[in-house]
Design a protein around this motif. Structure first.
Motif, PDB file in Angstrom:
ATOM      1  N   ASP A 159      -2.470  -2.630  -4.672  1.00  0.00           N
ATOM      2  CA  ASP A 159      -2.465  -3.812  -5.541  1.00  0.00           C
ATOM      3  C   ASP A 159      -1.545  -4.842  -4.923  1.00  0.00           C
ATOM      4  O   ASP A 159      -0.329  -4.628  -4.869  1.00  0.00           O
ATOM      5  CB  ASP A 159      -1.991  -3.414  -6.946  1.00  0.00           C
ATOM      6  CG  ASP A 159      -2.083  -4.583  -7.922  1.00  0.00           C
ATOM      7  OD1 ASP A 159      -2.230  -5.734  -7.470  1.00  0.00           O
ATOM      8  OD2 ASP A 159      -2.037  -4.329  -9.122  1.00  0.00           O
ATOM      9  N   ALA A 207      -4.896   2.131  -9.072  1.00  0.00           N
ATOM     10  CA  ALA A 207      -4.386   1.298  -7.981  1.00  0.00           C
ATOM     11  C   ALA A 207      -2.942   1.659  -7.673  1.00  0.00           C
ATOM     12  O   ALA A 207      -2.145   1.918  -8.578  1.00  0.00           O
ATOM     13  CB  ALA A 207      -4.503  -0.175  -8.363  1.00  0.00           C
ATOM     14  N   LEU A 243      -9.627   1.426  -8.583  1.00  0.00           N
ATOM     15  CA  LEU A 243      -9.006   0.346  -9.363  1.00  0.00           C
ATOM     16  C   LEU A 243      -8.167   0.899 -10.509  1.00  0.00           C
ATOM     17  O   LEU A 243      -7.072   0.424 -10.775  1.00  0.00           O
ATOM     18  CB  LEU A 243     -10.087  -0.592  -9.921  1.00  0.00           C
ATOM     19  CG  LEU A 243     -10.122  -1.967  -9.269  1.00  0.00           C
ATOM     20  CD1 LEU A 243     -10.827  -1.891  -7.944  1.00  0.00           C
ATOM     21  CD2 LEU A 243     -10.808  -2.980 -10.167  1.00  0.00           C
ATOM     22  N   GLN A 296      -9.550  -5.740 -12.705  1.00  0.00           N
ATOM     23  CA  GLN A 296      -9.263  -6.580 -11.548  1.00  0.00           C
ATOM     24  C   GLN A 296      -8.007  -6.105 -10.830  1.00  0.00           C
ATOM     25  O   GLN A 296      -6.989  -5.820 -11.451  1.00  0.00           O
ATOM     26  CB  GLN A 296      -9.076  -8.041 -11.984  1.00  0.00           C
ATOM     27  CG  GLN A 296      -8.783  -8.955 -10.804  1.00  0.00           C
ATOM     28  CD  GLN A 296      -9.376 -10.338 -10.958  1.00  0.00           C
ATOM     29  OE1 GLN A 296      -9.761 -10.732 -12.068  1.00  0.00           O
ATOM     30  NE2 GLN A 296      -9.440 -11.083  -9.878  1.00  0.00           N
ATOM     31  N   VAL A 297      -8.099  -5.999  -9.513  1.00  0.00           N
ATOM     32  CA  VAL A 297      -6.942  -5.737  -8.663  1.00  0.00           C
ATOM     33  C   VAL A 297      -7.061  -6.701  -7.487  1.00  0.00           C
ATOM     34  O   VAL A 297      -8.054  -6.645  -6.748  1.00  0.00           O
ATOM     35  CB  VAL A 297      -6.894  -4.278  -8.170  1.00  0.00           C
ATOM     36  CG1 VAL A 297      -5.841  -4.108  -7.083  1.00  0.00           C
ATOM     37  CG2 VAL A 297      -6.588  -3.325  -9.325  1.00  0.00           C
TER      38      VAL A 297
END
Ligand code: CA
Length: 236
Positions: free
Chosen positions: A231, A176, A173, A139-140
């Motif tokens: 990010d 990032a 991702l 997750q970013v």
């Protein structure tokens, strides 16, 4: 025919008989079970009977374009997760780009070494099985990936990504905040030092960015170099 499900089955679609035999022999030597199709119609007949683990697909077939077979594979829920490796000739860049857009996973250019093809097939199968070399963040900001199921979301919205776009997004991702050059992306996402032009990267990044919707601005163009996924938690 009886399938041995513990063995990886590769459907080889190639109308050049000598090449088909050569691939058949070498892939069996490498431990694969093979299914052979000398035309698009034969390929579709095989696919109607059973779902292979991987398809090696020549793009120039006498009865239909390989891209059409790829399109049908990726359009059916039954076969859309089957990885496709395209065989293309020099000068077929357009077909190759279309193939990627339709969801093909990789390609080799004729003439190729069979050993290289086998390595490529093994890499594609590893990726398809969800194995990953890097401990990637999933997750970013609002963008979230599920590496096991190859699904991606922005917020609650699931993204309709092709396998290639998923890999591209996964690469952004994982890295990032760091700029990725087009050459680096070609080598890491397409896994070769390619004869694809770098504008192929631009085309796919553009499409990926459109699909990111409200998160599209996180995927920045770094002029003259490449791209970076920002990010938002890094923002000061
Ligand atoms: Ca051909």
């Amino acid at each position: 025919m009886v399938y041995n499900r513990s063995v990886t089955t590769v459907l080889i679609v190639e109308d050049e008989r000598d090449l088909l035999s050569l691939l058949d022999f070498n892939l069996r030597q490498a431990g694969f079970q093979t299914l052979l199709a000398g035309s698009g119609a034969e390929a579709l007949a095989h696919l109607a009977r059973a779902v292979p683990d991987l398809v090696v697909l020549d793009l120039m077939l006498p009865d239909m374009p390989g891209t059409e077979i790829c399109r049908r594979l990726k359009a059916s829920d039954r076969t859309r997760r089957v990885p496709v490796v395209m065989l293309t000739a020099k000068g077929e860049e357009v077909d190759r780009v279309v193939g990627f857009e339709l969801g093909a996973d990789d390609y080799v250019v004729k003439p190729f070494s069979v050993r290289e093809l086998v390595l490529r097939l093994q890499a594609v199968l590893r990726r398809a099985s969800g194995a990953t070399d890097e401990a990637a963040p999933t997750q970013v900001g609002p963008i979230r990936l599920d590496l096991a199921s190859h699904r991606a979301w922005v917020g609650a919205e699931e993204l309709p990504l092709t396998p290639l776009e998923f890999r591209l997004l996964q690469t952004f991702l994982t890295r990032a905040g760091r700029v990725q050059s087009r050459e680096q992306l070609l080598s890491d996402v397409w896994e070769m030092s390619p004869d694809l032009e770098t504008r192929t990267v631009d085309t796919h990044v553009k499409r990926l960015r459109e699909k990111l919707g409200p998160a599209r601005d996180l995927l920045e163009t770094v002029r003259g170099i490449g791209y970076r996924l920002v990010d938002p938690s890094d923002a000061r």
